[in-house]
Design an enzyme around this catalytic site. Structure first.
Site, PDB file in Angstrom:
ATOM      1  N   HIS A   8      67.164  29.620 -29.028  1.00 47.42           N
ATOM      2  CA  HIS A   8      67.066  31.049 -28.161  1.00 47.42           C
ATOM      3  C   HIS A   8      65.663  31.998 -28.682  1.00 47.42           C
ATOM      4  O   HIS A   8      66.034  32.731 -28.679  1.00 47.42           O
ATOM      5  CB  HIS A   8      68.566  32.061 -27.882  1.00 47.42           C
ATOM      6  CG  HIS A   8      69.529  31.155 -27.508  1.00 47.42           C
ATOM      7  ND1 HIS A   8      69.755  30.231 -26.625  1.00 47.42           N
ATOM      8  CD2 HIS A   8      70.119  30.287 -28.693  1.00 47.42           C
ATOM      9  CE1 HIS A   8      70.851  29.717 -26.538  1.00 47.42           C
ATOM     10  NE2 HIS A   8      71.181  29.485 -27.348  1.00 47.42           N
TER      11      HIS A   8
ATOM     12  N   SER B 179      37.169  35.614 -28.837  1.00 40.42           N
ATOM     13  CA  SER B 179      37.091  36.409 -27.946  1.00 40.42           C
ATOM     14  C   SER B 179      36.287  37.071 -27.937  1.00 40.42           C
ATOM     15  O   SER B 179      35.248  37.398 -28.528  1.00 40.42           O
ATOM     16  CB  SER B 179      38.396  37.375 -28.041  1.00 40.42           C
ATOM     17  OG  SER B 179      37.610  38.788 -27.442  1.00 40.42           O
TER      18      SER B 179
ATOM     19  N   LYS C 175      39.679  38.407 -32.924  1.00 40.02           N
ATOM     20  CA  LYS C 175      40.476  37.113 -32.375  1.00 40.02           C
ATOM     21  C   LYS C 175      40.376  35.419 -33.066  1.00 40.02           C
ATOM     22  O   LYS C 175      39.238  34.965 -33.368  1.00 40.02           O
ATOM     23  CB  LYS C 175      40.897  37.140 -30.833  1.00 40.02           C
ATOM     24  CG  LYS C 175      41.492  38.966 -30.530  1.00 40.02           C
ATOM     25  CD  LYS C 175      42.699  38.570 -30.716  1.00 40.02           C
ATOM     26  CE  LYS C 175      43.354  37.932 -29.386  1.00 40.02           C
ATOM     27  NZ  LYS C 175      43.247  37.831 -28.418  1.00 40.02           N
TER      28      LYS C 175
ATOM     29  N   GLU D  82      47.299  26.651 -26.167  1.00 39.81           N
ATOM     30  CA  GLU D  82      47.928  27.209 -24.397  1.00 39.81           C
ATOM     31  C   GLU D  82      47.310  26.126 -23.965  1.00 39.81           C
ATOM     32  O   GLU D  82      47.385  25.882 -22.471  1.00 39.81           O
ATOM     33  CB  GLU D  82      46.838  28.199 -24.144  1.00 39.81           C
ATOM     34  CG  GLU D  82      47.308  29.735 -25.355  1.00 39.81           C
ATOM     35  CD  GLU D  82      46.412  31.188 -25.629  1.00 39.81           C
ATOM     36  OE1 GLU D  82      46.558  31.715 -24.615  1.00 39.81           O
ATOM     37  OE2 GLU D  82      45.466  30.781 -26.348  1.00 39.81           O
TER      38      GLU D  82
END
Ligand code: ARG
Length: 459
Positions: A154, A275, A281, A288
């Site tokens: 969870h 980025s 970044k 992803e």
């Protein structure tokens, strides 16, 4: 090729031609089309439908067509599909005798044969890619036996586990993926050639010999079924979609661990992206995209099933849609697998960050188990430890720092239990059941997985 019954000089309209043409998609079946055509020529020769000289001319011609296609002859070709392209090139090579190739054959059994041959190769390549990822996970798991981190359910810290154990949890699904591919492979390896358009071939070709020549396992049993059967495509698309889902879950897990907040892992420079705006970044695009591509793989699978569901037995032109979906899924997975494998192989882990995330509250189950050992029924011990958790929260201290008198007031055995907790390592080792997170369990899993992912072959 099929214009005889239509008025001379009136070809299909441009609009129909554009819709009907599959060459832009199916040109990549040319090696299979050549191989299956050569086997067909042999079979026609054996059936005395072709003379020895015709057989030799056709075989030599098909080889030359193969050479031309390997040199790019399909690029920009005007033909309807790969089958008509091969036949047209064959005419250019050997003249009128080329017209004997299609004797007793239909594009319906031809395309089914080509696509099955292509799929068998694709299965083997994808399987090798899945196995390579499996080996990467297992080898990183071996090196991650000692790093302890919270195991989550969870999204909440639940019980301590080993880093390698988490990786193995993503390796086992790949074993099942390979089993599914192997299972689909068995049914893919059934030969449709010799089925004709729907009712069998009008010439006595030896289908068993064809099966042997083309490396199939069995001969299809019903020509009407065999020409319209795309179950093998559906099965492979499902196996791929589920593999994609597994890579997506692995990606989702690692995206979380690579976050600044958790910081359990850092991706290598070679598998990180930056980025365009924010210089600091280091993005996990690889994971992803693994997650994102899974949606597309699911779509390919669903699109094929939706295409099949209304069709009667036998070949219908709807089936032409199968290739775009299958190729897309195979190409997509072939793109994702090596990238994910490389990212896993090269990521750095930060055991100190993992250890820092181990919250003493995660010892609650251990405390409840200790109370059970002291004779308290589990349901009761669960409630008692729950009260200790609340007392710790009220006092603003860690679970193992609650004052002994406070613990003893909840239950006399609880104060003792708190002193018996021991190390995190001991907590992990206490769950020593088969398949658990203990060192021995992990070592036996690693051994089993090493065998399962060994290069060469998949049962
Ligand atoms: N291009 C077709 C396909 O991919 C080949 C089979 C065509 N058969 C036919 N009878 N039109 O499915």
């Amino acid at each position: 090729m099929w214009g005889g019954r239509f008025a001379l000089g009136v070809g299909p309209s441009d609009a129909l031609d554009a819709l009907n043409r599959s060459l832009p998609v199916d040109h990549r079946l040319w090696p299979q089309d050549i191989a299956a055509s050569k086997a067909w020529v042999h079979a026609l020769g054996r059936a005395r439908v072709l003379s020895a000289s015709e057989e030799a001319q056709l075989l030599a011609g098909l080889d030359r067509v193969g050479d031309r296609l390997a040199d790019g002859a399909a690029v920009g070709a005007p033909d309807e599909d790969v089958h008509t392209l091969v036949e047209r090139l064959l005419y250019q090579e050997i003249g009128a005798v080329a017209g004997k190739l299609h004797t007793g054959r239909s594009r319906n059994d031809q395309v089914a044969t080509d696509l099955r041959l292509w799929t068998l190769d694709a299965i083997d390549q994808l399987d090798a890619g899945v196995a390579a990822l499996g080996r990467a996970l297992v080898s990183r798991a071996q090196g991650g036996l000692d790093a302890l981190l919270p195991g989550y359910t969870h999204g909440q810290r639940a019980q301590p586990v080993r880093w390698g154990y988490v990786l193995l949890a993503h390796a086992w699904p790949l074993v099942r993926d390979r089993q599914r591919l192997a299972d689909a492979r068995r049914r893919t390896a059934e030969l449709p050639l010799g089925s004709g358009a729907l009712a069998g071939s009008g010439f006595p070709v030896d289908r068993v010999l064809l099966k042997e020549a083309l490396g199939f396992r069995a001969v299809s049993s019903n020509a009407l079924d065999a020409t319209g059967d795309r179950d093998f495509v559906a099965e492979v698309l499902f196996a791929i979609a589920l593999t994609g889902v597994h890579l997506s879950r692995l990606g989702a897990e690692l995206i979380g661990y690579a976050s600044g907040e958790l910081g359990f892992v850092t991706l290598s420079d070679a598998f990180s992206t930056g980025s365009s705006l924010m210089p600091q970044k280091r993005n996990p695009d690889v994971f992803e995209l693994a997650r994102g591509k899974a949606g597309r793989l699911l779509g390919d699978c669903v699109a094929l099933l939706a295409t099949l569901k209304g069709l009667p037995a036998g070949y219908q032109k709807d089936l032409q849609e199968d290739k775009a979906l299958l190729f897309d899924a195979c190409d997509t997975l072939a793109l994702v697998l090596p990238a994910v494998t490389g990212a896993i192989e090269t990521l750095t882990i930060h055991p100190e960050r993992m250890a820092a995330a181990l919250d003493p509250a995660m010892r609650a189950t251990d405390l409840a188990d200790l109370l059970v050992e002291a004779g308290v029924p589990f349901r009761e011990s669960h409630g008692l430890v729950g009260r200790l958790v609340r007392a710790a929260e009220d006092a603003g201290v860690a679970l193992d720092q609650v004052a002994p008198d406070v613990a003893a007031a909840i239950h006399p055995a609880l104060a003792t239990a708190v002193t018996q907790l021991g190390t995190w390592e001991r907590s992990v080792e206490s769950r020593a059941t088969l398949g658990g997170a203990s060192r021995a369990s992990m070592e036996s899993q690693i051994e089993e997985l090493r065998r399962a992912f060994a290069p060469g072959g998949n049962a």
